[in-house]
Every structure is written in structure tokens, then in C-alpha cells.
Motif scaffolding. Structure first.
Motif, PDB file in Angstrom:
ATOM      1  N   TYR A 206       0.832  -1.205   0.000  1.00  0.00           N
ATOM      2  CA  TYR A 206       0.000   0.000   0.000  1.00  0.00           C
ATOM      3  C   TYR A 206       0.867   1.255   0.000  1.00  0.00           C
ATOM      4  CZ  TYR A 206      -3.389  -3.544   1.330  1.00  0.00           C
ATOM      5  OH  TYR A 206      -4.176  -4.675   1.356  1.00  0.00           O
ATOM      6  N   ALA A 210       1.267   3.795  -3.301  1.00  0.00           N
ATOM      7  CA  ALA A 210       0.974   5.206  -3.048  1.00  0.00           C
ATOM      8  C   ALA A 210       2.193   6.074  -3.332  1.00  0.00           C
ATOM      9  CB  ALA A 210       0.516   5.389  -1.606  1.00  0.00           C
ATOM     10  N   ALA A 213       2.557   6.396  -7.123  1.00  0.00           N
ATOM     11  CA  ALA A 213       1.493   7.290  -7.607  1.00  0.00           C
ATOM     12  C   ALA A 213       1.818   8.746  -7.280  1.00  0.00           C
ATOM     13  CB  ALA A 213       0.155   6.886  -6.987  1.00  0.00           C
ATOM     14  N   PHE A 217       2.266  11.752  -9.930  1.00  0.00           N
ATOM     15  CA  PHE A 217       1.413  12.944  -9.808  1.00  0.00           C
ATOM     16  C   PHE A 217       2.259  14.216  -9.746  1.00  0.00           C
ATOM     17  CE2 PHE A 217      -0.679  16.088  -7.067  1.00  0.00           C
ATOM     18  CZ  PHE A 217      -1.844  16.305  -7.791  1.00  0.00           C
ATOM     19  N   LEU A 232      -5.416  11.155 -12.690  1.00  0.00           N
ATOM     20  CA  LEU A 232      -4.723  10.290 -11.745  1.00  0.00           C
ATOM     21  C   LEU A 232      -5.254  10.487 -10.334  1.00  0.00           C
ATOM     22  CD1 LEU A 232      -2.459   8.295 -11.031  1.00  0.00           C
ATOM     23  CD2 LEU A 232      -0.907  10.255 -10.838  1.00  0.00           C
ATOM     24  N   MET A 233      -5.456  11.746  -9.953  1.00  0.00           N
ATOM     25  CA  MET A 233      -5.981  12.021  -8.622  1.00  0.00           C
ATOM     26  C   MET A 233      -7.381  11.436  -8.454  1.00  0.00           C
ATOM     27  SD  MET A 233      -5.597  13.220  -5.641  1.00  0.00           S
ATOM     28  CE  MET A 233      -4.031  14.075  -5.855  1.00  0.00           C
ATOM     29  N   ILE A 236      -7.064   7.774  -7.929  1.00  0.00           N
ATOM     30  CA  ILE A 236      -6.574   7.489  -6.578  1.00  0.00           C
ATOM     31  C   ILE A 236      -7.701   7.574  -5.569  1.00  0.00           C
ATOM     32  CG2 ILE A 236      -5.089   8.347  -4.727  1.00  0.00           C
ATOM     33  CD1 ILE A 236      -3.092   9.187  -6.894  1.00  0.00           C
ATOM     34  N   SER A 240      -8.992   4.478  -3.480  1.00  0.00           N
ATOM     35  CA  SER A 240      -8.526   4.550  -2.089  1.00  0.00           C
ATOM     36  C   SER A 240      -9.513   3.937  -1.101  1.00  0.00           C
ATOM     37  CB  SER A 240      -8.260   6.007  -1.706  1.00  0.00           C
ATOM     38  OG  SER A 240      -9.457   6.763  -1.754  1.00  0.00           O
TER      39      SER A 240
END
Length: 413
Positions: A206, A210, A213, A217, A232-233, A236, A240
């Protein structure tokens, strides 16, 4: 001795990467002597009490290593153990050793892992972040000679292997994505690090996903590709929710309230586990254990050794002296911008174990955090810390000593 020899060869190779820097070399080999010296002291103390291991965890690891060493089906025994990679590491040390199996050699291997990790810290700061200041050496001194980190290294525990591969993971990640230095060796190293870290700490994927990512970003934002950054956000955010539920279920394996809070894969009742108390738990985790609890180890810890109490006292004192600098770096937007990946991993780890143990995690868990804090703080000291900030440092240090002493007194009482 093959595994120990491989670690020694790696240390020489990493030292060569520094162009045989004399100051770095002096610190590295002084740290090696310091840690081995304490290892011998611990071994002598335990031998005097009629045992060779300290604590339930390292005793369990050692027994499994011995069982695998004596068995023809040794790999099956190692493979079926929950701590596969670390037990495999110790078993291979025994299998390739010309001497009878002794926990001393596993501990010596952990010390070599620590010193090799120290070299990766140096490379991260000088090669990746291009810091050419002597301040880097103070970071190496802090890690190499910190009593709590030393106490973590000289025990037969998997935390040193974890921090070694975590620092390696950070180094390769920065090399690949920040400097675009792609190679087969680095990709293999990244994959190996991922495998070992996930095996040691099941929540690691995890954090890794993250982290990657976050790098992507930030890169998109820096290149002004705001549409792709927004997509992308959004992805996420959508991903999430289920990942958070699954990740929390994994994390609860480490909590004392696991049986009450986790039922058949569903979060049913968190009882005393509360996110509202997380800031307090994080404060408790980073402030403790402090030097006072180490001085009164017989009253503070369920099991203890004189060696451990002394190292925790020394390490806690040094940490209280360094903590104001870390907190100042933590409030610097400029340092956050430069060190965002290290900060994210640091905060993830810090919050994870603060939540899991309500801030009262073992000293070995704090040893990992101290390494990350050192990496994060050094660039701040080089680029932003000025003489006029010394009064702020002194006031912060006094406040930490007063607050830390107060809570230490309460816990002892």
C-alpha cells in the motif's frame, strides 16, 4: 560465511561508489567497530545468564533457523514460516558457515546490513540529492552511533533487514524516477526490495503503490500536465476506499485489539482504535522512549538487559537532541517540496505504527523511523538552518525534555 562475505563485498563496492571518501570511510568503519563492540558485550551478558537470545521474537526466529539447519527439508521449514525472508537469511548464514550455528553470526549479519544501509543513505544524500556538505557526515554519525539503532541492529530481529531494503527501495525509486537512471540491475533491485519488504511487513504494498502514484502525480504537475494529474488524482480517490478498507484490515494484524476490531474480513468495531487519537499517538511514538525509561529499564520494560537499557538511554538522549531539528524540517515547505517522497514514506510508517500500537511501539520500530528522519532532515540543515534559528532550537529542546520527562514519569509511576 558466504552471506557475511557477500555483505562485506557489497560494503567495499558501495565505498568505491563514494570515490573512497576518507571522511565517509572513517565514519563507516568506526560505526562498524562501535556496533560490533556492543554486539560482543550483549553476547557476553546473555552468555553469563545462561542463554543466547533475548525476547520471544528473536528466540522464535533462532529456533526456526536451527530447526531448518538440522533438517534435510530445510527449505520447506523456512518456506512455511511467517517470517520467510528473515528466517531464510539466518538459515543461509548457518548453512554457509564453517563454524557451529550461533545467533552471534546472524547478529553480525544484521550489523553488516546496517552498515551497508548507511552507505545507501550516503548515496541518497550525495548522489541523488546532490548534497556536498559536511553536514551529511553528521547524519551518518547519528545513524551509525545512535544507541537505539545499534540496539536494533545487534539483536536477532528482522527490523534491520526491513530498513536496509526500505532505504534501498527509496534509493532505486529516486534513481529511476527522479534522475531517469534506468537499468536492469536497478529494476531487479527494486523488485527484490519489494518482495522482501512485503514479506516482512504485509502493509508495504500500500505504501509502495501510493509512493509511486505520488511521484507520477508530482511529475505531471511539474510538467504542467494538469489534465492527466487530475485523472490520476480521481483514480486514486476512487481506488482509495476499497484499498483503505483492505489496508486497515492488514494493519489490524499488528494491533492488540485485532480480535475485537476485525471480524471475518469486515471492520466491525474499532473500540479503542481511533483515528481521532492518531495525532496524540504519533506524538507519543516520536517522543518516546526517551532516556529516562532506559535508565529505569527494570521498571519500564517486561524484559530487559543492561546492554539494552544503556543503549536505549544513550539513543533516547541523542534523539531528544535531534528531534527539534526534525520538527523544524517538518515545518519547512521548501524541504517538503524537495524531500516529498521521503517525507511521505516517513509519515506513512510513523502513522502506521502509531495507530497500531497507540504510540507505544517497541524501540526497534523507532530505530527505523530515526533513519528516515535523518535522511529527511539533512537537506534542511544544509540549505535552510541558520545561526539565528539556534534560540528556537534551544526552546524546542527544553520543551521536549520537559514534556518527555513528564510523560516518562507518569508511565513509570
Amino acid at each position: 560465511m558466504v552471506i557475511l562475505l557477500i555483505l562485506a563485498i557489497q560494503l567495499f563496492y558501495l565505498f568505491r561508489e563514494t570515490q573512497f571518501n576518507k571522511s565517509c570511510g572513517f565514519i563507516i568503519f568506526s560505526s562498524l567497530a562501535w556496533n560490533i563492540g556492543w554486539l560482543i558485550i550483549l553476547q557476553l551478558e546473555l552468555s553469563a545468564t545462561g542463554t543466547s537470545t533475548y525476547g520471544s521474537d528473536e528466540t522464535a526466529y533462532f529456533n526456526t533457523m536451527l530447526q531448518a539447519y538440522d533438517s534435510e527439508n530445510w527449505y520447506e521449514i523456512v518456506k512455511n514460516d511467517f517470517n520467510f525472508t528473515y528466517v531464510l537469511y539466518g538459515t543461509l548464514i548457518f548453512k554457509t558457515n564453517i563454524f557451529d550455528p550461533s545467533v552471534f553470526f546472524v547478529r553480525l549479519g544484521n550489523v553488516l546490513l546496517l552498515i551497508n544501509m548507511l552507505m545507501f543513505v550516503y548515496l541518497i544524500l550525495t548522489k541523488t540529492f546532490l548534497i556536498k556538505s559536511k553536514t551529511v557526515y553528521y547524519g551518518l554519525l547519528f545513524i551509525g552511533f545512535n544507541g537505539i539503532i545499534t540496539w536494533t541492529a545487534i539483536r536477532n530481529l528482522k527490523d534491520v533487514m526491513f530498513v536496509y531494503f526500505l532505504v534501498l527501495f527509496i534509493y532505486i525509486l529516486l534513481e529511476l524516477f527522479l534522475h531517469k537512471r534506468w537499468s536492469i540491475i536497478r529494476i531487479i533491485g527494486l523488485a527484490l526490495s519489494w518482495f522482501v519488504l512485503e514479506d516482512i511487513r504485509q502493509w508495504f504494498p500500500y505504501m509502495a503503490i501510493a509512493s509511486i502514484a505520488l511521484i507520477i502525480f508530482v511529475t505531471l504537475v511539474k510538467n504542467k500536465r494538469f489534465f492527466f494529474a487530475s485523472v490520476l488524482m480521481g483514480g486514486i480517490v476512487v481506488a482509495s476506499v476499497p484499498l483503505f478498507q483492505k489496508g486497515l484490515s492488514t494493519l489490524l494484524v499488528y494491533t492488540v485489539n485485532y480480535s475485537e476490531a476485525y471480524d471475518g474480513g469486515n471492520i466491525t468495531n474499532l473500540n479503542n482504535i481511533s483515528f481521532l487519537s492518531l495525532p496524540f499517538s504519533m506524538g507519543r511514538f516520536i517522543l518516546g522512549p526517551g532516556p529516562i525509561r532506559g535508565m529505569f529499564g527494570s521498571d519500564s520494560f517486561l524484559t530487559y538487559t543492561t546492554t539494552g537499557n544503556l543503549l536505549i538511554t544513550l539513543g533516547g538522549l541523542v534523539w531528544w537532541a535531534v528531534l527539534p531539528l526534525f520538527l523544524m524540517a517538518l515545518m519547512s515547505f521548501r524541504n517538503i517540496k524537495k524531500m516529498y517522497l521521503v517525507l511521505f514514506i516517513l509519515l506513512f510508517y510513523w502513522a502506521t505504527y502509531s495507530y497500531a500500537y497507540a504510540g507505544s511501539g517497541d524501540t526497534r520500530l523507532r530505530g527505523v523511523l530515526y533513519v528516515l528522519c535523518a535522511i529527511y532532515t539533512i537537506p534542511y540543515l544544509v540549505n535552510q538552518f541558520k545561526k539565528r534559528m539556534i534560540p528556537l532550537y534551544v526552546l524546542s529542546f527544553i520543551a521536549i525534555v520537559l514534556v518527555g520527562s513528564y510523560f516518562s514519569y507518569i508511565s513509570l509511576a
